[in-house]
Design a protein around this motif. Sequence first.
Motif, PDB file in Angstrom:
ATOM      1  N   GLY A 144     -11.818 -40.073 -26.020  1.00 58.75           N
ATOM      2  CA  GLY A 144     -11.089 -41.150 -26.668  1.00 58.75           C
ATOM      3  C   GLY A 144     -11.954 -42.359 -26.958  1.00 58.75           C
ATOM      4  N   SER A 145     -11.295 -43.449 -27.367  1.00 60.46           N
ATOM      5  CA  SER A 145     -12.047 -44.635 -27.748  1.00 60.46           C
ATOM      6  C   SER A 145     -11.260 -45.901 -27.440  1.00 60.46           C
ATOM      7  CB  SER A 145     -12.382 -44.603 -29.240  1.00 60.46           C
ATOM      8  OG  SER A 145     -11.205 -44.757 -30.021  1.00 60.46           O
ATOM      9  N   ILE A 146     -12.018 -46.988 -27.302  1.00 58.79           N
ATOM     10  CA  ILE A 146     -11.475 -48.340 -27.169  1.00 58.79           C
ATOM     11  C   ILE A 146     -12.089 -49.164 -28.289  1.00 58.79           C
ATOM     12  CG2 ILE A 146     -11.374 -50.412 -25.738  1.00 58.79           C
ATOM     13  CD1 ILE A 146     -11.807 -48.567 -23.294  1.00 58.79           C
ATOM     14  N   THR A 147     -11.238 -49.810 -29.075  1.00 63.15           N
ATOM     15  CA  THR A 147     -11.722 -50.672 -30.156  1.00 63.15           C
ATOM     16  C   THR A 147     -11.168 -52.073 -29.944  1.00 63.15           C
ATOM     17  OG1 THR A 147     -11.709 -48.777 -31.668  1.00 63.15           O
ATOM     18  CG2 THR A 147     -11.898 -50.973 -32.642  1.00 63.15           C
ATOM     19  N   LEU A 148     -12.070 -53.031 -29.797  1.00 59.13           N
ATOM     20  CA  LEU A 148     -11.704 -54.421 -29.575  1.00 59.13           C
ATOM     21  C   LEU A 148     -11.822 -55.198 -30.883  1.00 59.13           C
ATOM     22  CD1 LEU A 148     -13.769 -54.982 -26.288  1.00 59.13           C
ATOM     23  CD2 LEU A 148     -11.480 -53.983 -26.541  1.00 59.13           C
ATOM     24  N   ILE A 149     -11.026 -56.255 -31.013  1.00 60.84           N
ATOM     25  CA  ILE A 149     -11.095 -57.111 -32.196  1.00 60.84           C
ATOM     26  C   ILE A 149     -11.622 -58.477 -31.771  1.00 60.84           C
ATOM     27  CG2 ILE A 149      -9.888 -58.037 -34.197  1.00 60.84           C
ATOM     28  CD1 ILE A 149      -9.756 -55.006 -34.047  1.00 60.84           C
ATOM     29  N   SER A 150     -12.797 -58.831 -32.284  1.00 62.22           N
ATOM     30  CA  SER A 150     -13.370 -60.148 -31.995  1.00 62.22           C
ATOM     31  C   SER A 150     -13.270 -60.987 -33.270  1.00 62.22           C
ATOM     32  CB  SER A 150     -14.814 -60.009 -31.501  1.00 62.22           C
ATOM     33  OG  SER A 150     -15.627 -59.403 -32.489  1.00 62.22           O
ATOM     34  N   ALA A 151     -14.312 -61.718 -33.607  1.00 57.24           N
ATOM     35  CA  ALA A 151     -14.343 -62.486 -34.856  1.00 57.24           C
ATOM     36  C   ALA A 151     -15.768 -62.923 -35.113  1.00 57.24           C
ATOM     37  CB  ALA A 151     -13.418 -63.691 -34.798  1.00 57.24           C
ATOM     38  N   ILE A 152     -16.076 -63.163 -36.378  1.00 56.48           N
ATOM     39  CA  ILE A 152     -17.433 -63.541 -36.750  1.00 56.48           C
ATOM     40  C   ILE A 152     -17.801 -64.910 -36.192  1.00 56.48           C
ATOM     41  CG2 ILE A 152     -16.946 -64.692 -38.940  1.00 56.48           C
ATOM     42  CD1 ILE A 152     -19.684 -62.059 -38.186  1.00 56.48           C
ATOM     43  N   SER A 153     -16.826 -65.684 -35.734  1.00 61.02           N
ATOM     44  CA  SER A 153     -17.126 -66.989 -35.125  1.00 61.02           C
ATOM     45  C   SER A 153     -18.083 -66.833 -33.944  1.00 61.02           C
ATOM     46  CB  SER A 153     -15.840 -67.686 -34.668  1.00 61.02           C
ATOM     47  OG  SER A 153     -15.130 -66.891 -33.744  1.00 61.02           O
ATOM     48  N   ALA A 154     -18.126 -65.650 -33.330  1.00 60.44           N
ATOM     49  CA  ALA A 154     -19.033 -65.425 -32.200  1.00 60.44           C
ATOM     50  C   ALA A 154     -20.494 -65.611 -32.597  1.00 60.44           C
ATOM     51  CB  ALA A 154     -18.828 -64.025 -31.628  1.00 60.44           C
ATOM     52  N   ARG A 155     -20.807 -65.417 -33.895  1.00 61.01           N
ATOM     53  CA  ARG A 155     -22.202 -65.463 -34.335  1.00 61.01           C
ATOM     54  C   ARG A 155     -22.451 -66.315 -35.565  1.00 61.01           C
ATOM     55  NH1 ARG A 155     -21.666 -60.677 -35.745  1.00 61.01           N
ATOM     56  NH2 ARG A 155     -19.795 -60.448 -34.511  1.00 61.01           N
ATOM     57  N   ALA A 156     -21.417 -66.928 -36.137  1.00 60.10           N
ATOM     58  CA  ALA A 156     -21.564 -67.567 -37.445  1.00 60.10           C
ATOM     59  C   ALA A 156     -22.035 -69.015 -37.395  1.00 60.10           C
ATOM     60  CB  ALA A 156     -20.245 -67.495 -38.205  1.00 60.10           C
ATOM     61  N   ALA A 157     -22.093 -69.655 -36.223  1.00 59.31           N
ATOM     62  CA  ALA A 157     -22.584 -71.032 -36.083  1.00 59.31           C
ATOM     63  C   ALA A 157     -21.823 -72.016 -36.953  1.00 59.31           C
ATOM     64  CB  ALA A 157     -24.086 -71.097 -36.391  1.00 59.31           C
ATOM     65  N   MET A 158     -20.490 -71.885 -36.966  1.00 60.39           N
ATOM     66  CA  MET A 158     -19.660 -72.784 -37.758  1.00 60.39           C
ATOM     67  C   MET A 158     -19.247 -73.981 -36.911  1.00 60.39           C
ATOM     68  SD  MET A 158     -17.259 -69.855 -39.513  1.00 60.39           S
ATOM     69  CE  MET A 158     -16.145 -71.056 -40.255  1.00 60.39           C
ATOM     70  N   PRO A 159     -19.534 -75.208 -37.340  1.00 55.46           N
ATOM     71  CA  PRO A 159     -19.125 -76.390 -36.573  1.00 55.46           C
ATOM     72  C   PRO A 159     -17.629 -76.386 -36.314  1.00 55.46           C
ATOM     73  CG  PRO A 159     -20.601 -77.006 -38.359  1.00 55.46           C
ATOM     74  CD  PRO A 159     -20.248 -75.565 -38.581  1.00 55.46           C
ATOM     75  N   GLY A 160     -17.241 -76.814 -35.122  1.00 53.19           N
ATOM     76  CA  GLY A 160     -15.828 -76.878 -34.781  1.00 53.19           C
ATOM     77  C   GLY A 160     -15.250 -75.588 -34.254  1.00 53.19           C
ATOM     78  N   THR A 161     -16.116 -74.584 -34.060  1.00 52.64           N
ATOM     79  CA  THR A 161     -15.605 -73.291 -33.569  1.00 52.64           C
ATOM     80  C   THR A 161     -16.251 -72.879 -32.249  1.00 52.64           C
ATOM     81  OG1 THR A 161     -17.239 -71.956 -34.773  1.00 52.64           O
ATOM     82  CG2 THR A 161     -15.190 -72.507 -35.940  1.00 52.64           C
ATOM     83  N   ALA A 162     -16.819 -73.833 -31.508  1.00 52.29           N
ATOM     84  CA  ALA A 162     -17.492 -73.470 -30.254  1.00 52.29           C
ATOM     85  C   ALA A 162     -16.539 -72.773 -29.291  1.00 52.29           C
ATOM     86  CB  ALA A 162     -18.094 -74.709 -29.600  1.00 52.29           C
ATOM     87  N   GLY A 163     -15.303 -73.256 -29.205  1.00 51.38           N
ATOM     88  CA  GLY A 163     -14.330 -72.621 -28.319  1.00 51.38           C
ATOM     89  C   GLY A 163     -14.027 -71.201 -28.739  1.00 51.38           C
ATOM     90  N   LEU A 164     -13.732 -71.005 -30.020  1.00 51.88           N
ATOM     91  CA  LEU A 164     -13.467 -69.655 -30.524  1.00 51.88           C
ATOM     92  C   LEU A 164     -14.696 -68.761 -30.367  1.00 51.88           C
ATOM     93  CD1 LEU A 164     -11.531 -70.327 -33.854  1.00 51.88           C
ATOM     94  CD2 LEU A 164     -10.584 -69.579 -31.670  1.00 51.88           C
ATOM     95  N   ALA A 165     -15.869 -69.325 -30.634  1.00 51.46           N
ATOM     96  CA  ALA A 165     -17.103 -68.538 -30.514  1.00 51.46           C
ATOM     97  C   ALA A 165     -17.294 -68.045 -29.089  1.00 51.46           C
ATOM     98  CB  ALA A 165     -18.301 -69.373 -30.959  1.00 51.46           C
ATOM     99  N   ALA A 166     -16.997 -68.910 -28.114  1.00 55.51           N
ATOM    100  CA  ALA A 166     -17.164 -68.516 -26.716  1.00 55.51           C
ATOM    101  C   ALA A 166     -16.215 -67.384 -26.344  1.00 55.51           C
ATOM    102  CB  ALA A 166     -16.929 -69.722 -25.807  1.00 55.51           C
ATOM    103  N   ILE A 167     -14.965 -67.479 -26.785  1.00 56.56           N
ATOM    104  CA  ILE A 167     -13.978 -66.439 -26.475  1.00 56.56           C
ATOM    105  C   ILE A 167     -14.381 -65.112 -27.116  1.00 56.56           C
ATOM    106  CG2 ILE A 167     -11.581 -65.715 -26.785  1.00 56.56           C
ATOM    107  CD1 ILE A 167     -10.898 -68.768 -26.797  1.00 56.56           C
ATOM    108  N   ASN A 168     -14.691 -65.146 -28.409  1.00 57.47           N
ATOM    109  CA  ASN A 168     -15.028 -63.908 -29.100  1.00 57.47           C
ATOM    110  C   ASN A 168     -16.385 -63.364 -28.669  1.00 57.47           C
ATOM    111  OD1 ASN A 168     -12.745 -63.409 -30.956  1.00 57.47           O
ATOM    112  ND2 ASN A 168     -13.272 -65.432 -31.727  1.00 57.47           N
ATOM    113  N   GLY A 169     -17.302 -64.264 -28.318  1.00 57.41           N
ATOM    114  CA  GLY A 169     -18.577 -63.805 -27.786  1.00 57.41           C
ATOM    115  C   GLY A 169     -18.404 -63.083 -26.463  1.00 57.41           C
TER     116      GLY A 169
END
Length: 239
Positions: free
Chosen positions: A123-148
Motif C-alpha cells: 500500500g501507500s501513504i500520500t501526504l499533502i503539503s504545500a510549496i510554501s515549504a520551499r518557495a521563500a514567500m514573505p509572510g508564510t514562515a508559519g505555513l512554511a514551517a508546518i508544511n516543511g
Amino acid sequence: MPQRTALVVGGTSGIGLASARLLHTRGATVHVAGRSKSRLDNLAATDPDLIGHQADAGHPDELNALADAIGTIDWLVVSHSGGDGVGPVADLDLATLRRAFDAKFWGHIATIQAALPHLASDGSITLISAISARAAMPGTAGLAAINGAIEALVKPLAVELAPIRVNAVSPGLVDTPWWSGMPEEAKRDYFAQAAAALPTRRIATAEDIAEVVVLAATNANTTGTIIETDGGARLVSLS
C-alpha cells in the motif's frame, strides 16, 4: 487486479474530495473522513459512491475506530488543510500557530498511526503539503514551517515503513475553499495577478492536484518523493 480500498482523510472538499473522486473512477472503494457533518451530508448527496465518515484527527480514538471499521487500507491520502499561520513573523500569534500545527502536522501523524496497522504491505501513504515549504514567500514562515515538517516525514518513513510507499504532493496556488475567507473580488484580482506571473499562466484546480495525488498513491515505483505541482510558483516571485 483485486479491488483496492482507499481512505482519504480530509476529503470532504478541495484537493481531498477531488482525489477521492478520481480514486473511485480508478475502481477503488473510497472512504472519506472529515470533521464537518454538513460537508459529509453534502458528500452523501453529491457523491453517493463515496463512503463518508465523521472523524476528527484531533481525536485519535476516532481515527483508530474508523481504521478498525474499514479493515485493510491500500491507499491512504492525508489531506488535512489549514489557513492559520499566515503573516509576518513579528506579528504571528504563537497560540494560533500552535493550533495550526495541531490541526495539520499532528493531524497527519495521528492519521498515519491510526491507519498503519491496517495498511496493505504493497500500500501507500500520500501526504499533502504545500510549496510554501520551499518557495521563500514573505509572510508564510508559519505555513512554511508546518508544511516543511510534513515533508520531512517522507524520506525516513519511506525507509522505515517499506515496502509501504510514502510520498507527498506539494501544490502551489489552487482554487479551492481554502481561499473562502478572502472577499471574492480580492481573490479574483490576486489570482489574475498571480496567474500572470506563473510560468503556466493559470491557477490550478483541485482536479489538477488530484491527478498527481493519485499518481503518488497508485504508482508502484514511486516512494520517498515530494512531487511539486505548483505551476512553477517556486521559480518566480508572487509577493
